[in-house]
Write an enzyme that holds these catalytic residues in place. Structure first.
Site, PDB file in Angstrom:
ATOM      1  CB  SER A 109      -1.114  -0.105   1.476  1.00  0.00           C
ATOM      2  OG  SER A 109      -1.493   1.431   1.479  1.00  0.00           O
ATOM      3  CD  GLU A 145      -1.746   4.772   5.701  1.00  0.00           C
ATOM      4  OE1 GLU A 145      -2.328   5.784   4.727  1.00  0.00           O
ATOM      5  OE2 GLU A 145      -1.652   5.582   6.731  1.00  0.00           O
ATOM      6  CE1 TYR A 168      -4.054  -1.946   5.531  1.00  0.00           C
ATOM      7  CE2 TYR A 168      -2.990   0.249   5.036  1.00  0.00           C
ATOM      8  CZ  TYR A 168      -3.779  -0.987   4.600  1.00  0.00           C
ATOM      9  OH  TYR A 168      -3.887  -1.419   3.172  1.00  0.00           O
TER      10      TYR A 168
HETATM   11  P1  NAP Z   1     -11.331  -4.703   1.919  1.00  0.00           P
HETATM   12  O1  NAP Z   1     -12.530  -4.577   1.037  1.00  0.00           O
HETATM   13  O2  NAP Z   1     -11.417  -4.303   3.281  1.00  0.00           O
HETATM   14  O3  NAP Z   1     -11.223  -6.199   1.977  1.00  0.00           O
HETATM   15  C1  NAP Z   1     -10.511  -7.088   2.783  1.00  0.00           C
HETATM   16  C2  NAP Z   1     -10.608  -8.269   2.712  1.00  0.00           C
HETATM   17  O4  NAP Z   1      -9.738  -9.101   3.833  1.00  0.00           O
HETATM   18  C3  NAP Z   1     -12.170  -8.940   2.991  1.00  0.00           C
HETATM   19  O5  NAP Z   1     -12.551  -9.740   2.216  1.00  0.00           O
HETATM   20  C4  NAP Z   1     -11.857  -9.362   4.472  1.00  0.00           C
HETATM   21  O6  NAP Z   1     -12.853 -10.361   4.886  1.00  0.00           O
HETATM   22  C5  NAP Z   1     -10.526 -10.122   4.423  1.00  0.00           C
HETATM   23  N1  NAP Z   1      -9.961 -10.241   5.722  1.00  0.00           N
HETATM   24  C6  NAP Z   1      -9.958  -9.552   6.848  1.00  0.00           C
HETATM   25  N2  NAP Z   1      -9.292 -10.073   7.884  1.00  0.00           N
HETATM   26  C7  NAP Z   1      -9.191 -11.447   7.625  1.00  0.00           C
HETATM   27  C8  NAP Z   1      -8.710 -12.473   7.903  1.00  0.00           C
HETATM   28  N3  NAP Z   1      -8.097 -12.481   9.400  1.00  0.00           N
HETATM   29  N4  NAP Z   1      -8.631 -13.942   7.382  1.00  0.00           N
HETATM   30  C9  NAP Z   1      -8.939 -13.855   6.187  1.00  0.00           C
HETATM   31  N5  NAP Z   1      -9.444 -12.687   5.398  1.00  0.00           N
HETATM   32  C10 NAP Z   1      -9.785 -11.595   6.121  1.00  0.00           C
HETATM   33  O7  NAP Z   1      -9.840  -4.384   1.233  1.00  0.00           O
HETATM   34  P2  NAP Z   1      -9.826  -3.884  -0.306  1.00  0.00           P
HETATM   35  O8  NAP Z   1      -9.981  -2.490  -0.452  1.00  0.00           O
HETATM   36  O9  NAP Z   1     -10.372  -4.789  -1.180  1.00  0.00           O
HETATM   37  O10 NAP Z   1      -8.041  -4.075  -0.358  1.00  0.00           O
HETATM   38  C11 NAP Z   1      -7.608  -5.191  -0.792  1.00  0.00           C
HETATM   39  C12 NAP Z   1      -6.288  -5.426  -0.164  1.00  0.00           C
HETATM   40  O11 NAP Z   1      -5.296  -4.297  -0.846  1.00  0.00           O
HETATM   41  C13 NAP Z   1      -5.950  -5.208   1.154  1.00  0.00           C
HETATM   42  O12 NAP Z   1      -5.053  -6.006   1.650  1.00  0.00           O
HETATM   43  C14 NAP Z   1      -5.792  -3.683   1.529  1.00  0.00           C
HETATM   44  O13 NAP Z   1      -5.015  -3.220   2.719  1.00  0.00           O
HETATM   45  C15 NAP Z   1      -4.943  -3.467   0.239  1.00  0.00           C
HETATM   46  N6  NAP Z   1      -4.835  -2.136  -0.212  1.00  0.00           N
HETATM   47  C16 NAP Z   1      -6.092  -1.521  -0.404  1.00  0.00           C
HETATM   48  C17 NAP Z   1      -5.897  -0.281  -1.251  1.00  0.00           C
HETATM   49  C18 NAP Z   1      -7.477   0.490  -1.635  1.00  0.00           C
HETATM   50  O14 NAP Z   1      -7.403   1.668  -1.767  1.00  0.00           O
HETATM   51  N7  NAP Z   1      -8.608  -0.296  -1.695  1.00  0.00           N
HETATM   52  C19 NAP Z   1      -4.736   0.398  -1.756  1.00  0.00           C
HETATM   53  C20 NAP Z   1      -3.575  -0.387  -1.234  1.00  0.00           C
HETATM   54  C21 NAP Z   1      -3.708  -1.717  -0.766  1.00  0.00           C
HETATM   55  P3  NAP Z   1     -14.487  -9.959   5.517  1.00  0.00           P
HETATM   56  O15 NAP Z   1     -15.251  -9.897   4.473  1.00  0.00           O
HETATM   57  O16 NAP Z   1     -14.777 -11.210   6.444  1.00  0.00           O
HETATM   58  O17 NAP Z   1     -14.172  -8.875   6.497  1.00  0.00           O
HETATM   59  O1  G4F Z   2     -10.608   6.751   2.770  1.00  0.00           O
HETATM   60  P1  G4F Z   2      -9.454   6.316   3.969  1.00  0.00           P
HETATM   61  O2  G4F Z   2      -9.878   5.922   5.162  1.00  0.00           O
HETATM   62  O3  G4F Z   2      -8.391   5.854   2.844  1.00  0.00           O
HETATM   63  P2  G4F Z   2      -6.658   5.847   3.648  1.00  0.00           P
HETATM   64  O4  G4F Z   2      -6.492   6.037   4.991  1.00  0.00           O
HETATM   65  O5  G4F Z   2      -5.935   6.628   2.822  1.00  0.00           O
HETATM   66  O6  G4F Z   2      -6.461   4.203   3.287  1.00  0.00           O
HETATM   67  C1  G4F Z   2      -7.046   3.550   2.340  1.00  0.00           C
HETATM   68  O7  G4F Z   2      -6.126   3.658   1.003  1.00  0.00           O
HETATM   69  C2  G4F Z   2      -4.674   3.124   1.387  1.00  0.00           C
HETATM   70  C3  G4F Z   2      -3.856   3.303   0.264  1.00  0.00           C
HETATM   71  O8  G4F Z   2      -3.044   4.523   0.379  1.00  0.00           O
HETATM   72  C4  G4F Z   2      -5.003   1.425   1.714  1.00  0.00           C
HETATM   73  F1  G4F Z   2      -3.908   0.810   1.826  1.00  0.00           F
HETATM   74  C5  G4F Z   2      -6.051   1.369   2.856  1.00  0.00           C
HETATM   75  O9  G4F Z   2      -6.334   0.051   2.837  1.00  0.00           O
HETATM   76  C6  G4F Z   2      -7.134   2.175   2.485  1.00  0.00           C
HETATM   77  O10 G4F Z   2      -7.754   1.413   1.250  1.00  0.00           O
HETATM   78  O11 G4F Z   2      -8.962   7.973   4.165  1.00  0.00           O
HETATM   79  C7  G4F Z   2      -8.302   9.004   3.062  1.00  0.00           C
HETATM   80  C8  G4F Z   2      -8.119  10.257   3.680  1.00  0.00           C
HETATM   81  C9  G4F Z   2      -7.423  10.157   5.028  1.00  0.00           C
HETATM   82  O12 G4F Z   2      -6.494  11.373   5.092  1.00  0.00           O
HETATM   83  C10 G4F Z   2      -8.274  10.455   6.133  1.00  0.00           C
HETATM   84  O13 G4F Z   2      -7.805  11.131   7.288  1.00  0.00           O
HETATM   85  O14 G4F Z   2      -9.507  10.879   4.320  1.00  0.00           O
HETATM   86  C11 G4F Z   2      -9.417  11.439   5.211  1.00  0.00           C
HETATM   87  N1  G4F Z   2     -10.443  11.450   6.014  1.00  0.00           N
HETATM   88  C12 G4F Z   2     -11.205  13.076   6.354  1.00  0.00           C
HETATM   89  N2  G4F Z   2     -12.465  12.539   6.965  1.00  0.00           N
HETATM   90  C13 G4F Z   2     -11.516  10.808   6.237  1.00  0.00           C
HETATM   91  C14 G4F Z   2     -12.586  11.287   6.775  1.00  0.00           C
HETATM   92  N3  G4F Z   2     -11.378   9.188   6.268  1.00  0.00           N
HETATM   93  C15 G4F Z   2     -12.392   8.367   6.561  1.00  0.00           C
HETATM   94  N4  G4F Z   2     -12.164   7.349   6.509  1.00  0.00           N
HETATM   95  N5  G4F Z   2     -13.395   9.053   7.167  1.00  0.00           N
HETATM   96  C16 G4F Z   2     -13.548  10.338   7.416  1.00  0.00           C
HETATM   97  O15 G4F Z   2     -14.673  10.838   7.863  1.00  0.00           O
END
Ligand code: NAP
Ligand code: G4F
Length: 327
Positions: A124, A126, A148
């Site tokens: 990520s 992050e 995280y």
């Molecule tokens: P998500 O919607 O939160 O999906 C996470 C998945 O992990 C869900 O299917 C969840 O299952 C499963 N999980 C959680 N705890 C687990 C455990 N103990 N054992 C097995 N499965 C478990 O996340 P996403 O947005 O699809 O992201 C996919 C991956 O990419 C994650 O690793 C995230 O950190 C990473 N990532 C995401 C982004 C982004 O912007 N979306 C960016 C960079 C990296 P449940 O449905 O049962 O909760």
């Molecule tokens: O939507 P966010 O919670 O995403 P964040 O923290 O960037 O993380 C996501 O992206 C990562 C990749 O860089 C992934 F690895 C991670 O799994 C996830 O998918 O927050 C985005 C931004 C932050 O700066 C947060 O402080 O939005 C700001 N924010 C402002 N108000 C808020 C809010 N975020 C959330 N969730 N809720 C608020 O009310």
């Protein structure tokens, strides 16, 4: 021969898009799903009968061993994680166990039961955290700002260590934020805003409670990013790649555009900033440089910022019965 893929995090946003992509490409797809008291298969209802769902938890070695033995995968995509940064401050140990150490459990299962399989790790942006340069690429130093982010850095290095120590095919996709209508978790800011705006449009709410409106993110569309995951594992060599759009926008810009799409004037009247949404340490600014992925994999993010906001808001407006946008 039909290729076999094992996808952890199958019920999540990315897992659902990735399994759809792999099915289209003719793969035999196995999805790892953890047991919940109420199953949450919403994201995969359309494909649940076309994939093999296997019970497993990233914190339980024997279930991972069994899943890998049964699936006999050519490719493993590790997308499972406690993926919400906000929760990681409240549950730092659990996040470390699942998002960090859990990856090593899965690596061990693959090392013992399918050592030739190609392994994708969902790393990520992050991990970059408190950045000292812009844009960020594969060479940018890491300074995570949340439990995280710390857990993802651990997992990232564990993957590189297994690649070097055991000559396994393991690649990291260092992906910047990517979102999608309806499948993005409710707590992430884009979905929270899209849902909130639709509720206000429908007269079901008057305000949205947010945190730091000045934070900037490089937001792309999840469908584009699962294509990158796939390409990363088709590359001849294991390697690490950034996935990003190259554009950053603030939360404030996202909010403004979302209200505009819904045709609601004076968004400031509908947004409150609440301490509870402010993180103990924040990542202020992320913008990625995906030129390595473009050069070596031919990948480019397709959906631009305004289109993404429109897709997300229109989907929520439709959900509350308001159909097409007024924009
Ligand atoms: P998500 O919607 O939160 O999906 C996470 C998945 O992990 C869900 O299917 C969840 O299952 C499963 N999980 C959680 N705890 C687990 C455990 N103990 N054992 C097995 N499965 C478990 O996340 P996403 O947005 O699809 O992201 C996919 C991956 O990419 C994650 O690793 C995230 O950190 C990473 N990532 C995401 C982004 C982004 O912007 N979306 C960016 C960079 C990296 P449940 O449905 O049962 O909760
Ligand atoms: O939507 P966010 O919670 O995403 P964040 O923290 O960037 O993380 C996501 O992206 C990562 C990749 O860089 C992934 F690895 C991670 O799994 C996830 O998918 O927050 C985005 C931004 C932050 O700066 C947060 O402080 O939005 C700001 N924010 C402002 N108000 C808020 C809010 N975020 C959330 N969730 N809720 C608020 O009310």
């Amino acid at each position: 021969m039909t290729k076999r893929a094992l996808v952890s995090g199958a019920t999540g946003q990315d897992g659902s898009f990735l399994m759809e992509l792999l099915l289209k490409k003719g793969y035999d797809v196995y999805g790892l799903v953890r047991r919940l008291s109420t199953p949450n298969l919403n994201n995969i209802t359309d494909i649940a009968d076309q994939v093999h769902l296997l019970d497993g938890d990233l914190m339980d070695q024997s279930s991972l061993d069994a899943a890998v033995e049964l699936a006999k995968p050519d490719e493993v995509y590790n997308l499972a994680a406690q993926s919400f940064v906000g929760t990681s401050f409240v549950q730092p140990v659990l996040t470390g166990e699942i998002t960090g150490l859990g990856v090593v459990l899965l690596l061990e299962a693959v090392r013992h039961h399918a050592p030739e399989a190609r392994f994708y790790q969902a790393s990520s942006s992050e991990m970059f955290g408190k950045v000292d340069r812009e844009p960020q690429d594969e060479t940018t130093p890491m300074h995570p700002r949340s439990p995280y982010g710390v857990a993802k850095v651990y997992a990232y290095w564990a993957c590189i260590n297994y690649r070097e120590a055991y000559r396994m095919f393991i690649s990291n996709g260092i992906l910047f934020n990517h979102e999608a209508p309806l499948r993005r978790g409710m707590e992430f800011v884009t979905r929270k805003v899209a849902v909130g705006v639709a509720r206000i449009a429908a007269g079901k709410a008057t305000t949205i409670s947010l945190g730091n409106l000045d934070a900037k993110r490089d937001w792309g569309y999840a469908g584009d990013y699962v294509d990158l995951m796939y390409r990363i594992l088709q590359h001849p060599e294991p390697d690490d790649f950034v996935g990003a759009t190259g554009e950053a926008h603030s939360v404030r810009e996202f909010v403004e555009e979302a209200f505009r799409v819904a045709g609601i004037p004076a968004w400031e009247k509908h947004v409150t900033v609440d301490e509870k949404n402010i993180r103990p340490s924040e990542v202020y600014n992320l913008r990625g440089d995906a030129s390595k992925a473009r050069r070596l994999l031919g990948w480019q993010s397709q959906v631009r910022f305004k289109e993404l906001v429109k897709l997300m808001v229109e989907a929520e407006l439709a959900r509350v019965g308001l159909g097409k946008s007024k924009a």
